[in-house]
Motif scaffolding. Sequence first.
Motif, PDB file in Angstrom:
ATOM      1  N   UNK A   1      -3.386   6.356  -4.136  1.00 56.50           N
ATOM      2  CA  UNK A   1      -3.737   7.188  -2.987  1.00 56.50           C
ATOM      3  C   UNK A   1      -2.901   8.458  -3.015  1.00 56.50           C
ATOM      4  N   UNK A   2      -3.472   9.577  -2.567  1.00 55.88           N
ATOM      5  CA  UNK A   2      -2.671  10.816  -2.495  1.00 55.88           C
ATOM      6  C   UNK A   2      -1.469  10.654  -1.572  1.00 55.88           C
ATOM      7  N   UNK A   3      -1.533   9.666  -0.671  1.00 57.22           N
ATOM      8  CA  UNK A   3      -0.416   9.439   0.247  1.00 57.22           C
ATOM      9  C   UNK A   3       0.851   9.043  -0.500  1.00 57.22           C
ATOM     10  N   UNK A   4       0.687   8.420  -1.668  1.00 59.85           N
ATOM     11  CA  UNK A   4       1.849   7.922  -2.392  1.00 59.85           C
ATOM     12  C   UNK A   4       2.809   9.062  -2.739  1.00 59.85           C
TER      13      UNK A   4
ATOM     14  N   UNK B   1       0.833  -1.207   0.000  1.00 59.26           N
ATOM     15  CA  UNK B   1       0.000   0.000   0.000  1.00 59.26           C
ATOM     16  C   UNK B   1       0.873   1.264   0.000  1.00 59.26           C
ATOM     17  N   UNK B   2       0.215   2.387  -0.288  1.00 60.72           N
ATOM     18  CA  UNK B   2       0.932   3.630  -0.533  1.00 60.72           C
ATOM     19  C   UNK B   2       1.825   4.049   0.639  1.00 60.72           C
ATOM     20  N   UNK B   3       1.333   3.881   1.873  1.00 58.57           N
ATOM     21  CA  UNK B   3       2.141   4.331   3.007  1.00 58.57           C
ATOM     22  C   UNK B   3       3.440   3.552   3.114  1.00 58.57           C
TER      23      UNK B   3
ATOM     24  N   UNK C   1       9.570   2.757   1.186  1.00 52.34           N
ATOM     25  CA  UNK C   1      10.508   1.924   0.421  1.00 52.34           C
ATOM     26  C   UNK C   1      11.211   2.726  -0.685  1.00 52.34           C
ATOM     27  N   UNK C   2      10.421   3.509  -1.435  1.00 53.38           N
ATOM     28  CA  UNK C   2      10.961   4.165  -2.630  1.00 53.38           C
ATOM     29  C   UNK C   2      12.201   5.041  -2.327  1.00 53.38           C
ATOM     30  N   UNK C   3      12.186   5.890  -1.293  1.00 57.43           N
ATOM     31  CA  UNK C   3      13.399   6.684  -1.020  1.00 57.43           C
ATOM     32  C   UNK C   3      14.590   5.812  -0.628  1.00 57.43           C
ATOM     33  N   UNK C   4      14.337   4.697   0.054  1.00 56.64           N
ATOM     34  CA  UNK C   4      15.449   3.837   0.468  1.00 56.64           C
ATOM     35  C   UNK C   4      16.056   3.107  -0.734  1.00 56.64           C
ATOM     36  N   UNK C   5      15.253   2.821  -1.727  1.00 59.74           N
ATOM     37  CA  UNK C   5      15.802   2.232  -2.953  1.00 59.74           C
ATOM     38  C   UNK C   5      16.857   3.152  -3.554  1.00 59.74           C
ATOM     39  N   UNK C   6      16.511   4.419  -3.646  1.00 58.51           N
ATOM     40  CA  UNK C   6      17.454   5.395  -4.221  1.00 58.51           C
ATOM     41  C   UNK C   6      18.689   5.549  -3.321  1.00 58.51           C
ATOM     42  N   UNK C   7      18.451   5.565  -2.012  1.00 62.63           N
ATOM     43  CA  UNK C   7      19.558   5.767  -1.074  1.00 62.63           C
ATOM     44  C   UNK C   7      20.608   4.653  -1.200  1.00 62.63           C
ATOM     45  N   UNK C   8      20.096   3.422  -1.393  1.00 61.30           N
ATOM     46  CA  UNK C   8      21.039   2.295  -1.469  1.00 61.30           C
ATOM     47  C   UNK C   8      21.476   1.979  -2.901  1.00 61.30           C
TER      48      UNK C   8
END
Length: 638
Positions: free
Chosen positions: A522-525, A493-495, A500-507
């Motif tokens: 969801x707008x949360x995404x 789910x979006x939350x 996850x998405x920022x950590x993918x870039x970080x690593x």
Amino acid sequence: MMKAIGTIIGACLLVSAGLCLVPPASAIQLTFTEQQALVLQKAELRQAEELYRAGRAEEALSQLRGFVVRYFDSPLLPPAYLLISRIFLDGGQPDEALLYLGRIPPEGMVPEVRLLEGAALVVTGKAEAGVAILEGLAGAEFTGEDEARRLSALTEGRALLGEPLRALLFIHQKLSGADPGQQSKLLEQAHLLLQDRAGAGEVAEAAFMFQGTALGADANLQLARLAALRGDAVRARELVRPLLQGVPFPYRSEAVQLWEELTGEAFLQRAVGVLLPLSGRYRAFGELVRRGMDLALETHHGDQPPPRFIFRDTGGDALRGVEALDELANGERVMAAIGPLTGGAAAEAAVRAQLEDLPLLALSQREGLAEAGDVVFRNSLTSRLQVQTLVRHAMDEGGTTTFGILYPENKLGLEITDLFTEAVLERGGQVVALEGYPAQATDFRRQIKLLMGLDPDAPDEEAEPASEAEMLEGLFLPDTPSAPFEALFIPDYADRVGLIAPQLAFYGIEDLLLLGINGWNSPELTRIAGSYVEGSIFVDGFFRFSPYPFVREFVDLYFQKYGEEPSILEAQGFDAAGILLSLLDRPEVISREDVRAALSALRNYPGVTGATSFGPSGDADKVLFLLQVQNGNIVQIN
């Protein structure tokens, strides 16, 4: 002490109107020792009463019999006799009840005592005497239970006296304040009166007196039977036809049977049964689906009046769902049914629908639901449908052939990961990396390293600053892929995706296509993940910002009616209702088999949850909404 008995009896019973067993202490003058004895006796009687109220009548009776033997001169004997009489009367021993009531002195014959006496007399066949007593108690203050007892005894008494109409009148009076269980018993009592004790003239009079009620419907059913018996089939059909779709009453199935005997045709209402959780923990979801269905009915314009929707509350319970479906199939005789919404209830209802040969359009996502049989269809957003749409787009239109999967280790995550892998392999692609994470995880370093083919336990190396020459050389070297796959599927789910998405870039996993399920919509995404999900693609069964005109119209109509925007639940209800309304409008669809065949042949119904067809399995084959994050906004790309 005995000379005070009358005073005590009167005071106690007048106060009680039930089973008060404690006379006021001020009513008599007692010595201290007598008062102490009386307190103990009251306690014994109270205990006996509690046993009686708890349904332990035999224990209460044994205790009361011991009481009257031990305290043969007690002023509390009348309340003891009264309670004993109740137990005998409830146990079908009216003669014993009358025996103990007869031991209460005349000054203690308060309404409560007279009530039991009148009821007992009726049961023993002395109806005239019993009815006289009971009618004389009209206006007396009784508990609800005792008033019901009075009216019930009067009903039976009037019936015994050959006055079924007056008996029916008592039943009619009792029905208004009765709970569903009591109503069922009362209508059964009325049914027997109309069927076995009332003459034709009395039945006709009852049909007139109680018209528009369940009692009146039952009376008309009996009139139709009498007409059929004397060979007047036309009159019988005239009488029974309105009963098939009129006031609900418990003998509708008998009316249906009579109609079929008279006409030689199977009767079906031009109606659709709807099974939804309208109470309990799933009530809010059921109400949203119902809103969508109500809107579909309001906006439906056919050549003839639309079919009725007959709603039944499953409470989200499988047994209630089965019972409701059975009643819709055989009592209401509907042509098809929609629902249930919850998995367990839908699975059980699907099996029963197949047994009853009743076309069912289920709304649950439960895997394998439509496999129950050829009359079971499903109009729902399933996991299989999502991954098939996603993989088809990624491979056929995006040219992607290698995938990684990062999934939550829960039921949904495991199920949809298997389905995604299966879909990729079917199209000749490969899932080259697969990692799971605890459903509530917030740190995904280990899983990301594993996806990249790196040792997650190795210490992080601090990068040496590149020299100017190295930086210049790097400009002419081809880019090295950050991961051994072209797209990463995250079925969450979006939350969670937002973490996850920022950590993918970080690593180090960058410039990779991210793929997701409807939980991403969801707008949360974008609020949480920001630019890290830019370009990502996911699917959903409903998109309220779709440019499709019919979706825009639905959203606007819904907002006008309810003052808020619809979700997929309302959209799903709107489409399920719309599908069956459109099919039942066809003049050639007049049987359940016709409905089943029409559902099987349905192709590209223009629903707000996507163009819908039904495959051989009965599952909906929909064109889902493909969505993408573009410039921070979620937009439809198909």
